[in-house]
Design a protein around this motif. Structure first.
Motif, PDB file in Angstrom:
ATOM      1  N   ILE A   1      52.253  40.876  34.419  1.00  0.00           N
ATOM      2  CA  ILE A   1      50.949  40.779  35.296  1.00  0.00           C
ATOM      3  C   ILE A   1      51.337  39.847  36.357  1.00  0.00           C
ATOM      4  CG2 ILE A   1      48.550  40.333  35.701  1.00  0.00           C
ATOM      5  CD1 ILE A   1      49.049  42.919  34.274  1.00  0.00           C
ATOM      6  N   ALA A   2      51.127  40.203  37.624  1.00  0.00           N
ATOM      7  CA  ALA A   2      51.598  39.245  38.718  1.00  0.00           C
ATOM      8  C   ALA A   2      50.634  37.773  38.389  1.00  0.00           C
ATOM      9  CB  ALA A   2      51.065  39.752  40.077  1.00  0.00           C
ATOM     10  N   PRO A   3      51.237  36.597  38.833  1.00  0.00           N
ATOM     11  CA  PRO A   3      50.545  35.532  38.866  1.00  0.00           C
ATOM     12  C   PRO A   3      49.217  35.410  39.583  1.00  0.00           C
ATOM     13  CG  PRO A   3      52.832  35.066  39.305  1.00  0.00           C
ATOM     14  CD  PRO A   3      52.598  36.672  39.559  1.00  0.00           C
ATOM     15  N   HIS A   4      48.469  34.728  38.799  1.00  0.00           N
ATOM     16  CA  HIS A   4      47.204  34.377  39.369  1.00  0.00           C
ATOM     17  C   HIS A   4      46.625  32.956  39.457  1.00  0.00           C
ATOM     18  CE1 HIS A   4      46.596  38.848  38.177  1.00  0.00           C
ATOM     19  NE2 HIS A   4      45.317  38.577  38.956  1.00  0.00           N
ATOM     20  N   ARG A   5      45.776  32.634  40.256  1.00  0.00           N
ATOM     21  CA  ARG A   5      45.427  31.277  40.394  1.00  0.00           C
ATOM     22  C   ARG A   5      44.213  31.080  39.334  1.00  0.00           C
ATOM     23  NH1 ARG A   5      46.236  27.579  44.274  1.00  0.00           N
ATOM     24  NH2 ARG A   5      47.043  29.361  45.781  1.00  0.00           N
ATOM     25  N   LEU A   6      44.222  29.991  38.443  1.00  0.00           N
ATOM     26  CA  LEU A   6      42.978  29.980  37.333  1.00  0.00           C
ATOM     27  C   LEU A   6      42.096  29.398  38.377  1.00  0.00           C
ATOM     28  CD1 LEU A   6      45.150  28.190  34.714  1.00  0.00           C
ATOM     29  CD2 LEU A   6      43.439  29.936  34.396  1.00  0.00           C
ATOM     30  N   GLY A   7      41.121  30.083  37.886  1.00  0.00           N
ATOM     31  CA  GLY A   7      39.365  29.529  38.824  1.00  0.00           C
ATOM     32  C   GLY A   7      38.760  30.774  38.727  1.00  0.00           C
ATOM     33  N   SER A   8      37.346  30.805  38.951  1.00  0.00           N
ATOM     34  CA  SER A   8      36.628  31.830  39.393  1.00  0.00           C
ATOM     35  C   SER A   8      36.315  32.882  38.124  1.00  0.00           C
ATOM     36  CB  SER A   8      36.962  32.792  40.783  1.00  0.00           C
ATOM     37  OG  SER A   8      35.887  33.127  41.116  1.00  0.00           O
ATOM     38  N   ARG A   9      36.508  34.158  38.557  1.00  0.00           N
ATOM     39  CA  ARG A   9      36.425  34.994  37.304  1.00  0.00           C
ATOM     40  C   ARG A   9      37.993  35.739  37.164  1.00  0.00           C
ATOM     41  NH1 ARG A   9      31.456  37.552  36.704  1.00  0.00           N
ATOM     42  NH2 ARG A   9      32.372  37.822  34.877  1.00  0.00           N
ATOM     43  N   VAL A  10      38.857  34.629  37.191  1.00  0.00           N
ATOM     44  CA  VAL A  10      40.317  35.391  36.912  1.00  0.00           C
ATOM     45  C   VAL A  10      40.414  36.101  35.591  1.00  0.00           C
ATOM     46  CG1 VAL A  10      40.875  32.902  35.782  1.00  0.00           C
ATOM     47  CG2 VAL A  10      42.554  34.446  36.928  1.00  0.00           C
ATOM     48  N   PHE A  11      39.637  35.572  34.612  1.00  0.00           N
ATOM     49  CA  PHE A  11      40.003  36.173  33.209  1.00  0.00           C
ATOM     50  C   PHE A  11      39.467  37.870  33.250  1.00  0.00           C
ATOM     51  CE2 PHE A  11      40.131  31.921  32.147  1.00  0.00           C
ATOM     52  CZ  PHE A  11      41.570  31.975  31.709  1.00  0.00           C
ATOM     53  N   ASP A  12      38.120  37.945  34.020  1.00  0.00           N
ATOM     54  CA  ASP A  12      37.674  39.375  34.221  1.00  0.00           C
ATOM     55  C   ASP A  12      38.626  40.248  34.931  1.00  0.00           C
ATOM     56  OD1 ASP A  12      35.556  39.924  32.537  1.00  0.00           O
ATOM     57  OD2 ASP A  12      34.203  39.672  34.081  1.00  0.00           O
ATOM     58  N   GLN A  13      39.039  39.482  36.082  1.00  0.00           N
ATOM     59  CA  GLN A  13      40.280  40.361  36.758  1.00  0.00           C
ATOM     60  C   GLN A  13      41.592  40.561  36.185  1.00  0.00           C
ATOM     61  OE1 GLN A  13      41.152  38.018  40.409  1.00  0.00           O
ATOM     62  NE2 GLN A  13      42.752  39.466  41.185  1.00  0.00           N
ATOM     63  N   LEU A  14      42.002  39.801  35.352  1.00  0.00           N
ATOM     64  CA  LEU A  14      43.012  40.111  34.459  1.00  0.00           C
ATOM     65  C   LEU A  14      42.904  41.285  33.474  1.00  0.00           C
ATOM     66  CD1 LEU A  14      44.508  36.306  33.594  1.00  0.00           C
ATOM     67  CD2 LEU A  14      45.657  38.303  34.702  1.00  0.00           C
ATOM     68  N   ALA A  15      41.547  41.120  32.899  1.00  0.00           N
ATOM     69  CA  ALA A  15      41.412  42.227  31.949  1.00  0.00           C
ATOM     70  C   ALA A  15      41.227  43.649  32.654  1.00  0.00           C
ATOM     71  CB  ALA A  15      40.087  41.920  31.274  1.00  0.00           C
ATOM     72  N   GLU A  16      40.857  43.493  33.874  1.00  0.00           N
ATOM     73  CA  GLU A  16      40.745  45.022  34.494  1.00  0.00           C
ATOM     74  C   GLU A  16      42.004  45.323  34.836  1.00  0.00           C
ATOM     75  OE1 GLU A  16      39.126  48.189  35.804  1.00  0.00           O
ATOM     76  OE2 GLU A  16      37.895  46.690  34.730  1.00  0.00           O
ATOM     77  N   GLU A  17      42.892  44.465  35.348  1.00  0.00           N
ATOM     78  CA  GLU A  17      44.311  44.651  35.717  1.00  0.00           C
ATOM     79  C   GLU A  17      44.945  45.556  34.502  1.00  0.00           C
ATOM     80  OE1 GLU A  17      46.353  41.859  37.864  1.00  0.00           O
ATOM     81  OE2 GLU A  17      44.690  41.474  39.107  1.00  0.00           O
TER      82      GLU A  17
END
Length: 505
Positions: free
Chosen positions: A89-105
């Motif tokens: 999974i491409a790098p993400h910035r930690l913060g906000s709703r990052v974990f929900d975004q990761l789960a959806e991806e």
């Protein structure tokens, strides 16, 4: 890895030249660190997940080449054996709703991959060790069709000079031998990356080492290998033994294994790279054309190709990574502790727990590693692998008198580590909804004393009680696991046992 990966032939001069290049790379790294030429903080994290391919019967399928051809995405790559894939999974910035975004991806990516695998009568199974793997599946003829895997296998086999011995004494005792490193391919993991500045690296790595036992206790998901019930998280002993270049005589001398927890807390990222050169001979002495010190002297950014390659052949559970992005060097801590699965929700919950806990531990005024002997951290890791959610740890006591004491892993996680993880996620700027949802999954596992390993073992024993043979019980457990994995509810909610058969007529 260059043309020599194809040739696979090294002579004495190659090894001498490689050793010299490694030393130049290390000196170059030291210069970069001293001159503070690394990237500024970006709070970047990344996730890699290794996956298994299995058929509708729960048995492994040696089809990763065909499946990858159908997936046709650079996010998916080969792994060591033909029943393995990896998704990045491409790098993400930690913060906000990052974990929900990761789960959806991840849901989108894995659902697509599973559909494509279905075209060749296979499916994706996200699990630490596939319970149905047999010894005949883990042979060199089932290595993925990539030269680098064959070359790595050949070099480790040559370094060892004899068969690999697997001896894992858990609930049951497994003893067998292998002529190749392919049993390592049974280990499918989640790798969590965190980009850190050099000034913060040692604190984050030390924190990750201290946290690794708790990660395993709540996340264990690998209780079976070759039809035997072993440790609750059997990947670490399997990985250690299946890549061990040391014959028994070198083990007796105290030579360090290439799969390594480590032996001390560190004060700099340089410590780890320097240890890697000092303790471990090169497996793949492939030299790059770059002269790293000339590049550094000219103000450029060296790839440190030899150092990066050598570092990739030493399997620390928290590995230092040097990399370049957009022309700027950076450092990452690669956390390799966790098994894959059981569900995407569980994977993301494990990630949230890790990133929150490491942030909080790294910023404590009296860090845990100043109060916990390194040997105790290693013993905690070993206990977590053996006993999973039922492990007991040695941990610093609260209060003015200090010292350490023994504590139940569940109690430690629930009472001390989850509040720290929540504070760490707040410090990252993660929204409360994400924080509470995913840490709540960890809390429920603790409350019910359930993780993937305990569910697998309980379901397997229930199947045996119903009169199934061991082989049939393992296959049925694997099929049920895959079914519930795709439904996607977290593992602590899974009913133990197999569904009742639907009556005909």
């Amino acid at each position: 890895m260059g043309e020599k990966v194809v040739a696979g032939q090294f002579d004495l001069s190659d090894r001498q030249r490689y050793r010299e290049k490694l030393q130049s790379c290390l000196t170059g790294l030291e210069r970069l660190l001293r001159e503070k030429r690394f990237d500024r903080p970006k709070n970047l994290m990344g996730v890699e997940i290794e996956l298994n391919l299995a058929g509708p019967d729960g048995m492994p399928k040696m089809l990763n080449g065909q499946v990858l051809e159908r997936i046709a995405s650079r996010d998916f790559q080969t792994e060591l054996a033909m029943f393995n894939l990896e998704v990045n999974i491409a790098p993400h910035r930690l913060g906000s709703r990052v974990f929900d975004q990761l789960a959806e991806e991840l849901r989108t990516s894995l659902a697509y991959a599973d559909r494509k695998a279905g075209e060749v009568d296979a499916g994706i199974v996200m699990i630490g060790i596939l319970p149905t793997l047999g010894r005949d599946d883990l042979v060199s003829s089932n290595l993925s069709e990539a030269d680098r895997y064959t070359l790595l296998n050949n070099q480790i086999v040559a370094a060892r000079g004899e068969d690999f011995r697997l001896d894992i004494d858990g609930v049951e005792h497994l003893v067998c031998t292998s002529k190749s490193i392919v049993p390592e391919a049974a280990c499918t993991s989640v790798q969590l990356h965190l980009q850190v500045t050099p000034d913060r690296f040692a604190d984050v790595w030390n924190a990750a080492q201290a946290a690794s036992a708790a990660q395993i206790a709540v996340g264990a998901n690998s209780p079976f290998l070759f039809g035997h019930e072993l440790w609750r998280e059997s990947r670490p002993p399997l990985f250690l033994q299946s890549t061990d270049t040391r014959p028994p005589e070198l083990q007796a001398q105290g030579v360090r294994p290439r799969t390594w927890f480590g032996e001390r807390w560190i004060s700099s990222a340089y410590d780890l790279f320097e240890e890697n050169l000092r303790y471990f001979p090169a497996l793949l002495p492939i030299c790059d054309d770059e002269e790293p010190l000339e590049v550094v002297e000219a103000g450029g950014v060296p790839t440190l190709a030899e150092l990066v390659l050598h570092n990739g052949t030493i399997y620390r559970w928290n590995r230092p990574v040097y990399d370049i992005a957009d022309g700027v060097p950076h450092l990452r801590v690669e956390n390799r502790v966790l098994p894959a699965g059981p569900t995407i929700t569980d994977v993301i919950a494990n990630a949230a727990f890790y990133y929150g806990l490491v942030r909080a531990l790294a910023e404590e005024p009296r860090p845990v590693w100043t109060r916990l002997p390194f040997a105790a951290a290693e013993a905690n890791f070993d206990a977590a692998c053996r006993y999973g959610i039922d492990a007991r740890f040695v941990w610093p006591r609260r209060g003015r008198y200090g010292g350490t004491g023994e504590v139940d892993a569940v109690t430690l996680v629930r009472d001390e580590l989850l509040p720290l993880a929540a504070a760490g996620l707040d410090a990252w700027g993660v929204e409360a909804a994400d924080r509470d949802l995913y840490l709540g999954v960890i809390e429920e596992r603790c409350r019910r004393r359930v993780n993937g390993a305990s569910w697998q073992a309980a379901t397997f024993h229930r199947a045996l009680e119903q009169g199934m043979s061991r082989e049939a019980a393992l296959a049925a457990t694997t099929r049920r696991y895959a079914e519930l994995m795709h439904v996607g509810e977290p593992v602590h909610t899974w009913p133990v046992g197999l569904p009742d058969p639907v009556p005909l007529g």
